[in-house]
Write a protein that holds these residues in place. Structure first.
Motif, PDB file in Angstrom:
ATOM      1  N   ALA A  61       0.821  -1.215   0.000  1.00  0.00           N
ATOM      2  CA  ALA A  61       0.000   0.000   0.000  1.00  0.00           C
ATOM      3  C   ALA A  61       0.853   1.262   0.000  1.00  0.00           C
ATOM      4  O   ALA A  61       0.629   2.184  -0.793  1.00  0.00           O
ATOM      5  N   GLY A  62       1.831   1.325   0.892  1.00  0.00           N
ATOM      6  CA  GLY A  62       2.634   2.529   1.001  1.00  0.00           C
ATOM      7  C   GLY A  62       3.417   2.825  -0.253  1.00  0.00           C
ATOM      8  O   GLY A  62       3.428   3.957  -0.757  1.00  0.00           O
ATOM      9  N   LEU A  63       4.089   1.810  -0.794  1.00  0.00           N
ATOM     10  CA  LEU A  63       4.905   2.013  -1.985  1.00  0.00           C
ATOM     11  C   LEU A  63       4.042   2.358  -3.193  1.00  0.00           C
ATOM     12  O   LEU A  63       4.460   3.136  -4.062  1.00  0.00           O
ATOM     13  N   THR A  64       2.834   1.805  -3.258  1.00  0.00           N
ATOM     14  CA  THR A  64       1.923   2.141  -4.348  1.00  0.00           C
ATOM     15  C   THR A  64       1.595   3.634  -4.327  1.00  0.00           C
ATOM     16  O   THR A  64       1.638   4.314  -5.368  1.00  0.00           O
ATOM     17  N   ALA A  65       1.259   4.158  -3.149  1.00  0.00           N
ATOM     18  CA  ALA A  65       0.945   5.586  -3.035  1.00  0.00           C
ATOM     19  C   ALA A  65       2.170   6.434  -3.358  1.00  0.00           C
ATOM     20  O   ALA A  65       2.067   7.464  -4.044  1.00  0.00           O
ATOM     21  N   TRP A  66       3.334   6.018  -2.888  1.00  0.00           N
ATOM     22  CA  TRP A  66       4.578   6.753  -3.158  1.00  0.00           C
ATOM     23  C   TRP A  66       4.868   6.813  -4.656  1.00  0.00           C
ATOM     24  O   TRP A  66       5.165   7.878  -5.212  1.00  0.00           O
ATOM     25  N   ARG A  67       4.778   5.667  -5.320  1.00  0.00           N
ATOM     26  CA  ARG A  67       5.072   5.647  -6.756  1.00  0.00           C
ATOM     27  C   ARG A  67       4.053   6.471  -7.538  1.00  0.00           C
ATOM     28  O   ARG A  67       4.414   7.196  -8.474  1.00  0.00           O
ATOM     29  N   ALA A 104      -8.070  11.347  -3.650  1.00  0.00           N
ATOM     30  CA  ALA A 104      -7.928   9.928  -3.313  1.00  0.00           C
ATOM     31  C   ALA A 104      -9.315   9.327  -3.165  1.00  0.00           C
ATOM     32  O   ALA A 104     -10.189   9.923  -2.516  1.00  0.00           O
ATOM     33  N   LEU A 105      -9.527   8.157  -3.747  1.00  0.00           N
ATOM     34  CA  LEU A 105     -10.835   7.511  -3.714  1.00  0.00           C
ATOM     35  C   LEU A 105     -10.896   6.489  -2.594  1.00  0.00           C
ATOM     36  O   LEU A 105     -10.087   5.554  -2.544  1.00  0.00           O
ATOM     37  N   GLY A 106     -11.842   6.674  -1.670  1.00  0.00           N
ATOM     38  CA  GLY A 106     -12.027   5.719  -0.587  1.00  0.00           C
ATOM     39  C   GLY A 106     -11.060   5.930   0.552  1.00  0.00           C
ATOM     40  O   GLY A 106     -10.195   6.818   0.522  1.00  0.00           O
ATOM     41  N   THR A 107     -11.188   5.080   1.579  1.00  0.00           N
ATOM     42  CA  THR A 107     -10.373   5.220   2.788  1.00  0.00           C
ATOM     43  C   THR A 107      -9.662   3.912   3.134  1.00  0.00           C
ATOM     44  O   THR A 107      -9.418   3.616   4.295  1.00  0.00           O
ATOM     45  N   GLY A 108      -9.326   3.129   2.118  1.00  0.00           N
ATOM     46  CA  GLY A 108      -8.524   1.938   2.327  1.00  0.00           C
ATOM     47  C   GLY A 108      -7.057   2.275   2.473  1.00  0.00           C
ATOM     48  O   GLY A 108      -6.662   3.445   2.561  1.00  0.00           O
ATOM     49  N   GLY A 109      -6.222   1.248   2.475  1.00  0.00           N
ATOM     50  CA  GLY A 109      -4.813   1.420   2.780  1.00  0.00           C
ATOM     51  C   GLY A 109      -4.077   2.366   1.846  1.00  0.00           C
ATOM     52  O   GLY A 109      -3.373   3.280   2.297  1.00  0.00           O
ATOM     53  N   VAL A 110      -4.225   2.194   0.529  1.00  0.00           N
ATOM     54  CA  VAL A 110      -3.507   3.043  -0.417  1.00  0.00           C
ATOM     55  C   VAL A 110      -4.010   4.479  -0.336  1.00  0.00           C
ATOM     56  O   VAL A 110      -3.227   5.437  -0.339  1.00  0.00           O
ATOM     57  N   SER A 111      -5.318   4.657  -0.256  1.00  0.00           N
ATOM     58  CA  SER A 111      -5.888   6.001  -0.254  1.00  0.00           C
ATOM     59  C   SER A 111      -5.502   6.785   0.997  1.00  0.00           C
ATOM     60  O   SER A 111      -5.203   7.983   0.913  1.00  0.00           O
ATOM     61  N   ILE A 112      -5.494   6.137   2.157  1.00  0.00           N
ATOM     62  CA  ILE A 112      -5.087   6.839   3.377  1.00  0.00           C
ATOM     63  C   ILE A 112      -3.591   7.142   3.337  1.00  0.00           C
ATOM     64  O   ILE A 112      -3.145   8.211   3.768  1.00  0.00           O
ATOM     65  N   ALA A 118      -2.011   7.784   0.587  1.00  0.00           N
ATOM     66  CA  ALA A 118      -1.927   8.910  -0.342  1.00  0.00           C
ATOM     67  C   ALA A 118      -2.290  10.211   0.354  1.00  0.00           C
ATOM     68  O   ALA A 118      -1.651  11.250   0.137  1.00  0.00           O
ATOM     69  N   LEU A 119      -3.321  10.185   1.197  1.00  0.00           N
ATOM     70  CA  LEU A 119      -3.709  11.366   1.961  1.00  0.00           C
ATOM     71  C   LEU A 119      -2.564  11.829   2.857  1.00  0.00           C
ATOM     72  O   LEU A 119      -2.196  13.023   2.858  1.00  0.00           O
ATOM     73  N   GLN A 120      -1.991  10.907   3.622  1.00  0.00           N
ATOM     74  CA  GLN A 120      -0.916  11.275   4.544  1.00  0.00           C
ATOM     75  C   GLN A 120       0.314  11.787   3.800  1.00  0.00           C
ATOM     76  O   GLN A 120       0.931  12.780   4.201  1.00  0.00           O
TER      77      GLN A 120
END
Length: 333
Positions: free
Chosen positions: A141-147, A163-171, A173-175
């Motif tokens: 999740a983290g690396l996906t948002a970073w990339r 960011a769509l939704g509040t799952g792992g990647v989206s949160i 991405a928000l942070q």
């Protein structure tokens, strides 16, 4: 050693088994005592039987402590805290072919086990100060948002992100976007989750159930300009709205297909707005190392919704299927 493996029958058939100890590391390898993992939609596909495997040790994410290093190893030493790589063979450069054939917990054994002996290149150092569960969340999740935002989107202070939704990647991405000085809009079907997103710094929120044409709300928030970056996790069911919400020559990174693997793409709108649409799956080891260095500065820590013990892994997946989580679901042992 204890491990959780797949079996025909899906979640009800997951088994906690005793497997032979993987032994000592060979040249270029490390032996890791594993202590944490985190759930991803991809793992659920394997565990539920949607992606068939037979007696596969589950989980793509794994974090722990190096116990022993093999001959010639200089990158890691005993006592180092490490975290796995989603694509252990993809060290740098463009993505490699092969799909998920070499992804832990899918094409090869994963990290729902007490120990692992793997090439050192299948791990990176874990971020400083992170627990094992927190560290495990960066692998997928983290690396996906970073990339999506940094490597492809070239995110900078002052940009706007959706960011769509509040799952792992989206949160994540928000942070990440807030930590780097961007403004962030986020969607959810839950007003309670949107309030939690605001507490994390979200600048604008919209409930997509009460506002099914939510792109108009996002456009209004940006004064009609549209957002610079969209982290798109829905797929065909949301892509049309994402295109509407993006600015001229904006960027959409497609990292999920939660609404289906096939569907119509509004190509005229995509071309007319000259939007860059990029598909991506996680990232390389070098990109993960860059992400870890950023996290080492104290950028932020991930949001962990709930942590389950290893033997309750099936219950953790059922909790994930319920869709009530906010951020990441962890496994710890």
């Amino acid at each position: 050693m204890k491990a959780i493996v797949t079996a025909p029958g899906g979640l009800d058939a997951l088994k906690l088994v005793d497997l032979p100890d993987p032994g000592k590391p060979g040249p270029g390898e490390i032996r890791v005592a594993l202590h944490g993992s985190s759930l991803n939609y991809h793992d659920l596909g394997v565990a539920s039987g949607r992606t068939p495997t037979d007696s596969r040790i589950l989980m793509a994410d794994g974090a722990g402590v190096v116990e022993e290093v093999g001959e010639g190893m200089t990158e890691f030493k005993p006592g180092d805290r490490v975290v796995s790589c989603f694509f252990p063979d993809w060290q740098d450069g463009p993505p490699l072919p092969g799909g998920f054939s070499r992804v832990p917990g899918d094409g090869i054994d994963g990290f729902a086990a007490e120990y692992a002996v793997r090439p050192a290149t299948a791990f990176t150092l874990a971020p400083k100060g992170f627990s094992h569960v927190e560290a495990a969340t960066i692998t997928t999740a983290g690396l996906t948002a970073w990339r999506a935002l940094v490597e492809i989107g070239r995110l900078k202070a002052g940009d706007t992100v959706l960011a769509l939704g509040t799952g792992g990647v989206s949160i994540y991405a928000l942070q990440l976007a807030k930590a780097m000085g961007a403004q962030v809009a986020i969607t959810s079907s839950s007003d309670e989750k949107l309030e939690r997103a605001k507490a994390l710094g979200a600048d604008f929120t919209v409930n997509y159930r009460t506002h099914p044409e939510w792109a108009g709300n996002v456009l209004e928030w940006t004064g009609g300009r549209g957002v610079d970056h969209v982290v798109e996790v829905g797929g065909p069911g949301t892509l049309g709205q994402s295109i509407q919400a993006a600015r001229m020559a904006g960027s959409i990174t497609m990292i999920g297909v939660l609404t289906g693997a096939r569907g119509e793409v509004p190509t005229a709108a995509l071309a007319g707005k000259q939007i860059t649409l990029s598909g991506l799956i996680v990232g390389s080891r070098r990109q993960q190392q860059d992400f870890v260095r950023a996290l080492d500065t104290g950028l932020f820590k991930p949001v962990i919704d709930r942590v389950f013990p290893l033997e309750k892994l099936a219950d953790a997946f059922r909790y994930e299927m319920g869709g009530g989580h906010f951020g990441k679901i962890g496994i710890e042992w």
